[in-house]
Design an enzyme around this catalytic site. Structure first.
Site, short mmCIF file in Angstrom:
data_model
loop_
_atom_site.label_atom_id
_atom_site.label_comp_id
_atom_site.label_asym_id
_atom_site.label_seq_id
_atom_site.Cartn_x
_atom_site.Cartn_y
_atom_site.Cartn_z
CG ASP A 137 -4.18 2.04 5.20
OD1 ASP A 137 -3.84 2.88 4.29
OD2 ASP A 137 -4.45 2.46 6.29
CG ASP B 174 -2.40 0.92 0.94
OD1 ASP B 174 -2.21 1.43 -0.18
OD2 ASP B 174 -2.92 1.17 2.03
N GLY B 175 0.40 2.37 -0.42
CA GLY B 175 0.88 3.66 -0.37
C GLY B 175 -0.19 4.72 0.23
CD GLU C 200 -1.44 2.43 -3.57
OE1 GLU C 200 -0.74 1.28 -3.29
OE2 GLU C 200 -2.27 2.81 -2.90
CG ASP D 207 -5.34 -0.20 -1.76
OD1 ASP D 207 -4.30 0.27 -2.28
OD2 ASP D 207 -5.61 0.30 -0.48
CG HIS E 297 -9.27 2.49 3.45
ND1 HIS E 297 -8.12 2.57 4.30
CD2 HIS E 297 -8.81 2.90 2.29
CE1 HIS E 297 -7.24 3.07 3.98
NE2 HIS E 297 -7.49 3.35 2.50
#
Length: 149
Positions: free
Chosen positions: A138, A14-15, A52, A74, A128
């Site tokens: 995250d 994740d970023g 990302e 994501d 999320h």
């Protein structure tokens, strides 16, 4: 090395970005058998898309030998970019369909090279939404952004 003898690794990436552009971070959670590894980092002035991409590049580069990898992200930007769009960008000399320079071309080239070292299966996961691996990645990305201060 045969596919059956390749180590299997599951990677969540994740970023995060506080402002876009702004202070950003990337996070990686890797799982292989009983082994777990957390990685994170950040930059003072970056974009969410760059973070990302950086997360996936750092994850793949950290593997010491060829592996069978499942990457959960994501980011449709990352997943579609590396599985669908990159061939057209390369064919057009790193230009988009409307003849503009591809943003983050150097990171796409690094990702392509890192991916070539492994057998990668790309999977999208809704961000999320309670997926434990995505939530962990995250949190690590946010940690990277926080530590970039």
């Amino acid at each position: 090395m045969t596919e059956a003898s390749m180590p299997s690794v599951v990677i969540y990436t994740d970023g995060a970005c506080k402002g876009n552009p702004g202070r950003g971070g990337w996070g990686v959670w890797m799982i292989s058998g009983e082994h777990r590894k957390e990685m994170w980092g950040g930059e003072m002035l970056t974009t969410n898309n760059r973070m990302e991409l950086t997360a996936v590049i750092q994850a793949l580069r950290s593997l010491k030998r060829r592996c069978k990898v499942v990457i959960y992200t994501d980011s449709e930007y990352v997943r579609k970019g590396i599985t669908e769009w990159i061939m057209g960008w390369k064919r057009r000399g790193w230009k988009t369909a409307d003849n503009k320079p591809v943003k983050n071309a150097e990171l796409w080239q690094e990702l392509e090279a890192a991916q070539a070292q492994h057998d990668v299966d790309w999977r999208w996961v809704r961000g999320h939404a309670g997926d434990p691996g995505n939530e962990k990645a995250d949190a690590l990305a946010n940690r990277g952004a926080e530590e970039a201060r």
